[in-house]
Design a protein around this motif. Structure first.
Motif, PDB file in Angstrom:
ATOM      1  N   VAL A  28       1.183  -1.038   0.722  1.00  0.00           N
ATOM      2  CA  VAL A  28       0.105  -0.303  -0.433  1.00  0.00           C
ATOM      3  C   VAL A  28       0.600   1.075  -0.462  1.00  0.00           C
ATOM      4  CG1 VAL A  28      -1.596   1.924   0.921  1.00  0.00           C
ATOM      5  CG2 VAL A  28      -1.809  -1.590   0.795  1.00  0.00           C
ATOM      6  N   VAL A  29       2.037   1.304   0.975  1.00  0.00           N
ATOM      7  CA  VAL A  29       2.481   2.468   1.158  1.00  0.00           C
ATOM      8  C   VAL A  29       3.869   2.656  -0.479  1.00  0.00           C
ATOM      9  CG1 VAL A  29       4.991   3.754   1.916  1.00  0.00           C
ATOM     10  CG2 VAL A  29       2.886   2.190   3.369  1.00  0.00           C
ATOM     11  N   LEU A  30       4.450   1.565  -0.798  1.00  0.00           N
ATOM     12  CA  LEU A  30       5.183   1.529  -1.932  1.00  0.00           C
ATOM     13  C   LEU A  30       3.907   2.433  -3.338  1.00  0.00           C
ATOM     14  CD1 LEU A  30       7.664   1.743  -3.702  1.00  0.00           C
ATOM     15  CD2 LEU A  30       6.250  -0.810  -3.872  1.00  0.00           C
ATOM     16  N   ASN A  31       2.682   1.658  -3.670  1.00  0.00           N
ATOM     17  CA  ASN A  31       1.588   2.257  -4.281  1.00  0.00           C
ATOM     18  C   ASN A  31       0.937   3.376  -3.979  1.00  0.00           C
ATOM     19  OD1 ASN A  31       1.545  -0.277  -6.842  1.00  0.00           O
ATOM     20  ND2 ASN A  31       0.730  -1.671  -5.022  1.00  0.00           N
ATOM     21  N   LEU A  32       1.301   3.980  -2.931  1.00  0.00           N
ATOM     22  CA  LEU A  32       1.025   5.932  -2.832  1.00  0.00           C
ATOM     23  C   LEU A  32       2.477   6.302  -3.449  1.00  0.00           C
ATOM     24  CD1 LEU A  32      -0.511   5.498   0.981  1.00  0.00           C
ATOM     25  CD2 LEU A  32      -1.617   6.040  -1.712  1.00  0.00           C
ATOM     26  N   PHE A  33       3.844   5.802  -2.768  1.00  0.00           N
ATOM     27  CA  PHE A  33       4.435   6.801  -3.477  1.00  0.00           C
ATOM     28  C   PHE A  33       4.400   6.790  -4.768  1.00  0.00           C
ATOM     29  CE2 PHE A  33       6.051   7.306   1.103  1.00  0.00           C
ATOM     30  CZ  PHE A  33       7.429   7.334   0.828  1.00  0.00           C
ATOM     31  N   VAL A  34       4.490   5.123  -5.678  1.00  0.00           N
ATOM     32  CA  VAL A  34       4.586   5.679  -7.020  1.00  0.00           C
ATOM     33  C   VAL A  34       3.114   6.431  -7.477  1.00  0.00           C
ATOM     34  CG1 VAL A  34       3.326   3.938  -9.124  1.00  0.00           C
ATOM     35  CG2 VAL A  34       5.065   3.339  -7.277  1.00  0.00           C
ATOM     36  N   GLU A  35       2.503   6.043  -6.880  1.00  0.00           N
ATOM     37  CA  GLU A  35       1.352   7.548  -7.350  1.00  0.00           C
ATOM     38  C   GLU A  35       1.294   9.335  -7.147  1.00  0.00           C
ATOM     39  OE1 GLU A  35      -3.793   8.188  -6.969  1.00  0.00           O
ATOM     40  OE2 GLU A  35      -3.135   6.348  -5.818  1.00  0.00           O
ATOM     41  N   LEU A  37       4.283  10.274  -6.012  1.00  0.00           N
ATOM     42  CA  LEU A  37       5.780  10.993  -6.461  1.00  0.00           C
ATOM     43  C   LEU A  37       6.723  10.078  -7.872  1.00  0.00           C
ATOM     44  CD1 LEU A  37       5.962  10.973  -2.691  1.00  0.00           C
ATOM     45  CD2 LEU A  37       8.445  10.773  -3.198  1.00  0.00           C
ATOM     46  N   PRO A  38       6.554  11.515  -8.583  1.00  0.00           N
ATOM     47  CA  PRO A  38       7.009  10.753 -10.256  1.00  0.00           C
ATOM     48  C   PRO A  38       8.466  10.459 -10.016  1.00  0.00           C
ATOM     49  CG  PRO A  38       6.573  13.498  -9.821  1.00  0.00           C
ATOM     50  CD  PRO A  38       6.490  12.880  -8.718  1.00  0.00           C
ATOM     51  N   GLY A  39       9.124  10.320  -9.468  1.00  0.00           N
ATOM     52  CA  GLY A  39      10.502   9.362  -9.287  1.00  0.00           C
ATOM     53  C   GLY A  39      10.425   7.974  -9.084  1.00  0.00           C
ATOM     54  N   VAL A  40       9.486   8.275  -8.347  1.00  0.00           N
ATOM     55  CA  VAL A  40       9.265   6.510  -7.978  1.00  0.00           C
ATOM     56  C   VAL A  40       8.073   5.735  -8.689  1.00  0.00           C
ATOM     57  CG1 VAL A  40       8.219   5.152  -5.860  1.00  0.00           C
ATOM     58  CG2 VAL A  40       8.713   7.307  -5.445  1.00  0.00           C
ATOM     59  N   ILE A  41       8.441   4.459  -9.290  1.00  0.00           N
ATOM     60  CA  ILE A  41       7.884   4.266 -10.438  1.00  0.00           C
ATOM     61  C   ILE A  41       7.902   2.949 -10.590  1.00  0.00           C
ATOM     62  CG2 ILE A  41       7.939   3.524 -13.228  1.00  0.00           C
ATOM     63  CD1 ILE A  41       9.727   6.095 -13.287  1.00  0.00           C
ATOM     64  N   SER A  42       6.501   1.649 -10.480  1.00  0.00           N
ATOM     65  CA  SER A  42       6.295   0.462 -10.783  1.00  0.00           C
ATOM     66  C   SER A  42       5.596   0.974 -12.480  1.00  0.00           C
ATOM     67  CB  SER A  42       6.278  -0.003  -9.395  1.00  0.00           C
ATOM     68  OG  SER A  42       5.737  -1.314  -9.883  1.00  0.00           O
ATOM     69  N   ASP A 110      14.778  -1.407 -15.050  1.00  0.00           N
ATOM     70  CA  ASP A 110      13.705   0.395 -15.464  1.00  0.00           C
ATOM     71  C   ASP A 110      12.516  -0.245 -15.415  1.00  0.00           C
ATOM     72  OD1 ASP A 110      16.707   0.920 -16.178  1.00  0.00           O
ATOM     73  OD2 ASP A 110      15.842   0.491 -18.478  1.00  0.00           O
ATOM     74  N   ARG A 111      11.781  -1.520 -14.955  1.00  0.00           N
ATOM     75  CA  ARG A 111      10.861  -1.454 -14.579  1.00  0.00           C
ATOM     76  C   ARG A 111       9.870  -0.932 -13.480  1.00  0.00           C
ATOM     77  NH1 ARG A 111       9.682  -7.779 -15.340  1.00  0.00           N
ATOM     78  NH2 ARG A 111      11.516  -7.893 -14.262  1.00  0.00           N
ATOM     79  N   VAL A 112      11.079  -0.745 -12.449  1.00  0.00           N
ATOM     80  CA  VAL A 112      10.342  -0.511 -11.501  1.00  0.00           C
ATOM     81  C   VAL A 112      12.340   0.638 -11.070  1.00  0.00           C
ATOM     82  CG1 VAL A 112      10.283  -0.656  -8.734  1.00  0.00           C
ATOM     83  CG2 VAL A 112       9.350  -2.328 -10.048  1.00  0.00           C
ATOM     84  N   GLY A 113      11.498   2.182 -10.934  1.00  0.00           N
ATOM     85  CA  GLY A 113      12.998   2.961 -10.128  1.00  0.00           C
ATOM     86  C   GLY A 113      12.034   3.329  -8.701  1.00  0.00           C
TER      87      GLY A 113
END
Length: 178
Positions: A28-35, A37-42, A110-113
């Motif tokens: 949940v936390v990681l997906n909130l960061f993905v949503e 923070l532009p630098g966090v990508i999955s 590169d698929r996750v940053g």
């Protein structure tokens, strides 16, 4: 003998439940960061779930290392020993962020940053705070550490949470008005 087996089994069950709760919280936390923070990508949810598993493993290793270093810090009796142990604590805390970045890059490419040092630091701090909050709210470790104990039962009324009843009106056979 059976009691020891039950105790070991309940510890294992608690550890498994705790790990699953941690993975849910991390995801949940990681997906909130993905949503947000532009630098966090999955690229996909599956990758974010696998990243959460990787983060769980890496952070558990880091926490074990940090615990050992803090133990050395507390055991150090000289000023030099304290300084060296303090530098080691800082090195583990600082270096763990680079370990997380490199592990994610090595496994997912590169698929996750996870962005850079500061976004990973914020992510790790948020993960650990969310994990602690989940434990406090009723996770397996939170329930074990709970200091709440029910009051000693004197009778049925001691266990009930009802409000005291008003005195009853006397019945006819007890000398009340007919």
């Amino acid at each position: 003998m059976a009691e020891q087996a039950d105790t070991r089994l309940s510890r294992v069950d608690g550890a498994v439940v705790g790990a699953v709760v941690d993975l849910f919280v991390y995801t949940v936390v990681l997906n909130l960061f993905v949503e947000y923070l532009p630098g966090v990508i999955s690229e996909t949810f599956t990758l974010s779930l696998l990243t959460a598993v990787l983060l769980k493993v890496v952070l558990e290793v880091v926490l074990v290392a940090k615990k050992r270093v803090v133990g050395r810090f507390r055991a150090a009796s000289t000023r030099t020993g304290k300084v060296v142990a303090g530098v080691m604590v800082w090195a583990v805390a600082f270096g763990s962020k680079f370990l997380v970045l490199e592990a994610v890059d090595l496994v997912f490419g590169d698929r996750v940053g996870l962005g850079g040092f500061f976004s990973v630091t914020l992510l790790v701090v948020t993960l650990l705070l969310a994990r602690a909050a989940a434990e406090r709210l009723g996770g397996p470790d939170g329930m074990r550490r709970s200091t709440h104990r029910p009051p000693a039962a004197v009778g049925h009324r001691a266990r009930c949470s009802r409000t005291p009843r008003a005195p009853s009106v006397p019945r006819r056979d007890e000398g009340g008005v007919p």
